[in-house]
Design an enzyme around this catalytic site. Sequence first.
Site, mmCIF file in Angstrom:
data_model
loop_
_atom_site.group_PDB
_atom_site.id
_atom_site.type_symbol
_atom_site.label_atom_id
_atom_site.label_comp_id
_atom_site.label_asym_id
_atom_site.label_seq_id
_atom_site.Cartn_x
_atom_site.Cartn_y
_atom_site.Cartn_z
ATOM 1 N N LYS A 225 0.848 -1.202 0.000
ATOM 2 C CA LYS A 225 0.000 0.000 0.000
ATOM 3 C C LYS A 225 0.875 1.240 0.000
ATOM 4 C CE LYS A 225 -3.103 2.547 3.102
ATOM 5 N NZ LYS A 225 -3.723 2.560 4.455
ATOM 6 N N ASP A 230 -2.556 10.514 3.647
ATOM 7 C CA ASP A 230 -3.981 10.192 3.729
ATOM 8 C C ASP A 230 -4.701 11.255 4.551
ATOM 9 O OD1 ASP A 230 -6.452 9.018 3.737
ATOM 10 O OD2 ASP A 230 -5.951 7.533 5.270
ATOM 11 N N LYS A 237 -10.059 13.245 7.986
ATOM 12 C CA LYS A 237 -9.550 12.931 9.318
ATOM 13 C C LYS A 237 -9.411 14.216 10.145
ATOM 14 C CE LYS A 237 -6.463 9.127 7.807
ATOM 15 N NZ LYS A 237 -6.975 8.012 8.610
ATOM 16 N N ASP A 307 -12.144 7.144 3.795
ATOM 17 C CA ASP A 307 -10.918 6.949 4.577
ATOM 18 C C ASP A 307 -10.513 5.482 4.640
ATOM 19 O OD1 ASP A 307 -8.758 7.769 6.046
ATOM 20 O OD2 ASP A 307 -9.826 7.827 7.960
ATOM 21 N N GLU A 309 -9.419 3.867 2.059
ATOM 22 C CA GLU A 309 -8.958 3.930 0.678
ATOM 23 C C GLU A 309 -7.863 2.921 0.371
ATOM 24 O OE1 GLU A 309 -5.662 5.279 2.675
ATOM 25 O OE2 GLU A 309 -7.742 5.838 3.072
ATOM 26 N N ARG A 311 -7.525 -0.221 1.048
ATOM 27 C CA ARG A 311 -8.019 -1.499 0.524
ATOM 28 C C ARG A 311 -8.511 -1.372 -0.912
ATOM 29 N NH1 ARG A 311 -12.248 -1.883 5.333
ATOM 30 N NH2 ARG A 311 -10.454 -0.835 6.250
#
Length: 458
Positions: A225, A230, A237, A307, A309, A311
């Site tokens: 990943k 993020d 967040k 959030d 994301e 996966r």
Amino acid sequence: MVTGLSEEFDAPAIPLVPLAPGDIDSWLAQQPDTTREWLAATQFESKAGSFRLVPETNGAIQSAVVGIEDAPNLWSLAGLPAALPISAYQLSLISSRLAADDAALGWALGCYRFTRYSQPKNKLATLLWPACDRDEVTDIANSIALVRDLINTPAEDMGPQELADIAVDLAEEFGASHEIIVGDTLIERNYPAIHAVGRASIREPRLIDLRWGDNDAPSVTLVGKGVCFDSGGLDIKPASGMSLMKKDMGGGAQVLGLAQLIMARGLGVRLRVLVPAVENSVSGNSIRPRDVIRTRKGLTVEVGNTDAEGRLILADALAEAVTEAPDLLIDCATLTGAARVALGPEIPAIFCPDDDLAETVVTRASAISDPLWRLPLWGPYRESLDSKVADINNISDGAFGGAITAALFLKEFVGDTRQWLHTDMMGWNVKARPGRPIGGDAMGLRAFYTVIRELSVR
């Protein structure tokens, strides 16, 4: 490059004596009265991390006596480079409780410093190389340093392109082939989920694809990943949640470090590395909650939360990975807080449909002080990912078992592949321990290397 170890020094080396609780009495019985009396007067106990400097009559250091564990432990000496007086030390191995390779590697990792933006103020002690496999110790230490450096670098200087540049540098160094699929080309090449997550950033998303090795060798595919930062997307967040999100590419960093180690050691495998590299940002074309996106496998995904994301980008990469039916497929990801709740920040969770493979990995990990712990791919939880409008939702409809449901989501994209290991890792040391400073870190890399090395010689 490895620092803190040397072949020679410009002054005589000080003997470094590691003592486990089970060894100290027999060792003391062989020492002169002055040494026994000094250690007694300074209340030395052979506990891990403790040490005493034994003086000569003229005040010079005669030796350094160090407490270690009864059981072999890579980290026994890792705190010493910063703790001992600046000099060279010569290891005195007195038992099998501390292997030479572990001593050297632990020392090397204890010398790691992140120096991109400032130089460390304190110098470190030097260890003369013990009788060990210097090349392997050096390669392992360098690979872990690479992972740490990549994670520690702020997102400003470590975006999708910069991560891809590192992969290209590795490919060129070791004679690997590489392809970087960028921006809208991801749609043309059928990687729609990677594009959907990364399209909101001015830094274009990309898929890193590196290949190396003998086509006739056992095949190993690593997927990592690579969310270089993020924000959470539109499900944004809070500031506290974003503070460490430069580390959200830790899985990508780990597989690049592992690939470097595999290639440096010349393992007999056919290696493929896939890293979807994106920045999960907020803009007018961000994916929205309840959007439905398509994936490389053809499954549609309802975005229950932007959030979740990581996966989504892994789904496309894993779907591509299994098309070649690798003999071993490993993915690494800083995927869920739920795994940290279950196991804490120091132990990555692994998920694997094959009991024998899972047991082998956990056993090897335990033996080399690189812990991993298996959590179940509990099939009945799959229904919590059901969607009324798509094939699957990217989050579950409940608050429990988040690491398991994330793994079950990924399982949809690897199908019946049994030689698959999913790793849910922190990628960050939240407190300083010997050889493991606060900051980015490889977690499970040495365990995976051990398993891949065994596969390469079958």
